[in-house]
Design an enzyme around this catalytic site. Structure first.
Site, PDB file in Angstrom:
ATOM      1  CD1 TRP A 103       5.374   8.140  -0.203  1.00  0.00           C
ATOM      2  CD2 TRP A 103       3.845   8.151   1.414  1.00  0.00           C
ATOM      3  NE1 TRP A 103       4.348   8.943  -0.611  1.00  0.00           N
ATOM      4  CE2 TRP A 103       3.391   8.971   0.361  1.00  0.00           C
ATOM      5  CE3 TRP A 103       3.051   8.009   2.548  1.00  0.00           C
ATOM      6  CZ2 TRP A 103       2.181   9.652   0.404  1.00  0.00           C
ATOM      7  CZ3 TRP A 103       1.842   8.684   2.588  1.00  0.00           C
ATOM      8  CH2 TRP A 103       1.420   9.490   1.523  1.00  0.00           C
ATOM      9  CB  CYS A 162      -0.967  -0.054   1.174  1.00  0.00           C
ATOM     10  SG  CYS A 162      -2.354   1.081   1.078  1.00  0.00           S
ATOM     11  CG  HIS A 163      -0.385   4.940   1.380  1.00  0.00           C
ATOM     12  ND1 HIS A 163      -1.587   4.275   1.293  1.00  0.00           N
ATOM     13  CD2 HIS A 163      -0.579   6.142   0.794  1.00  0.00           C
ATOM     14  CE1 HIS A 163      -2.456   5.036   0.674  1.00  0.00           C
ATOM     15  NE2 HIS A 163      -1.884   6.184   0.363  1.00  0.00           N
ATOM     16  CB  ALA A 164       4.637   0.144   3.259  1.00  0.00           C
TER      17      ALA A 164
END
Length: 180
Positions: free
Chosen positions: A110, A106-108
């Site tokens: 970043w 997912c957003h990991a």
């Protein structure tokens, strides 16, 4: 194998922590909750508070060599807080330096961008990270799960909670392969 699950205390997408954790336990691994502070971390179901989980280890008091691999759960808040913590970023980067497998959903990614470890890798993520990953030198693809073994280690990435079954199967297979 001991597997570090790195989260920030302020909030992680709960299912992106609990499902990979459950899969690791069922496969006979030892998942360890690592955070930037001792105490508990807060799970979220999207924007709603969910359960809390006790922290096992604190970043800065351990190193990557204590683990066979690293899982980075997502949610918007979790990687945003992690990428602002120098010790968390150094911990993540250490897995790449040591050639240990890493999985992020997912957003990991970043946090991976902040650790400067995505350049030259093909990855997937939540769609809103596409430009961030490209700007950091990665090739972004819209796939359920992506395995990239560029460099000295394996990186498994996935897009979202709907992809968790494929993510868990793939990261566990890749971590086992890396362990020999």
């Amino acid at each position: 194998m001991r597997i570090a699950f790195l989260t920030a205390p302020e909030g992680v997408e709960q299912v992106e922590l609990t499902e990979p954790w459950r899969a690791a336990k069922e496969a006979g691994h030892d998942p360890v909750l690592v955070s930037t502070q001792s105490g508990e971390i807060q799970g979220f179901d999207h924007l709603d508070k969910a359960d809390t989980f006790p922290v096992d280890e604190v970043v800065g008091e351990i190193s990557a060599d204590a683990f066979g691999g690293l899982v980075l759960p997502g949610g918007v808040a979790n990687p945003d807080f992690l990428r602002m913590d120098e010790k968390a970023v150094a911990f993540v980067k250490d897995f790449f330096t040591q050639g240990r497998p890493v999985a992020a959903i997912c957003h990991a990614p970043w946090t991976l961008v902040e650790a400067d470890v995505v350049r030259g890798r093909t990855m997937t993520s939540w769609p809103s990270l596409r430009t961030d990953l490209r700007n950091a030198g990665a090739t972004w693809v819209d796939e359920q799960v992506q395995v990239c073994d560029a460099g000295d280690n394996v990186l498994v990435t996935s897009r979202k909670p709907d992809d968790l079954e494929a993510f868990c199967e793939t990261y566990l297979a890749q971590f086992a392969k890396a362990a020999g």
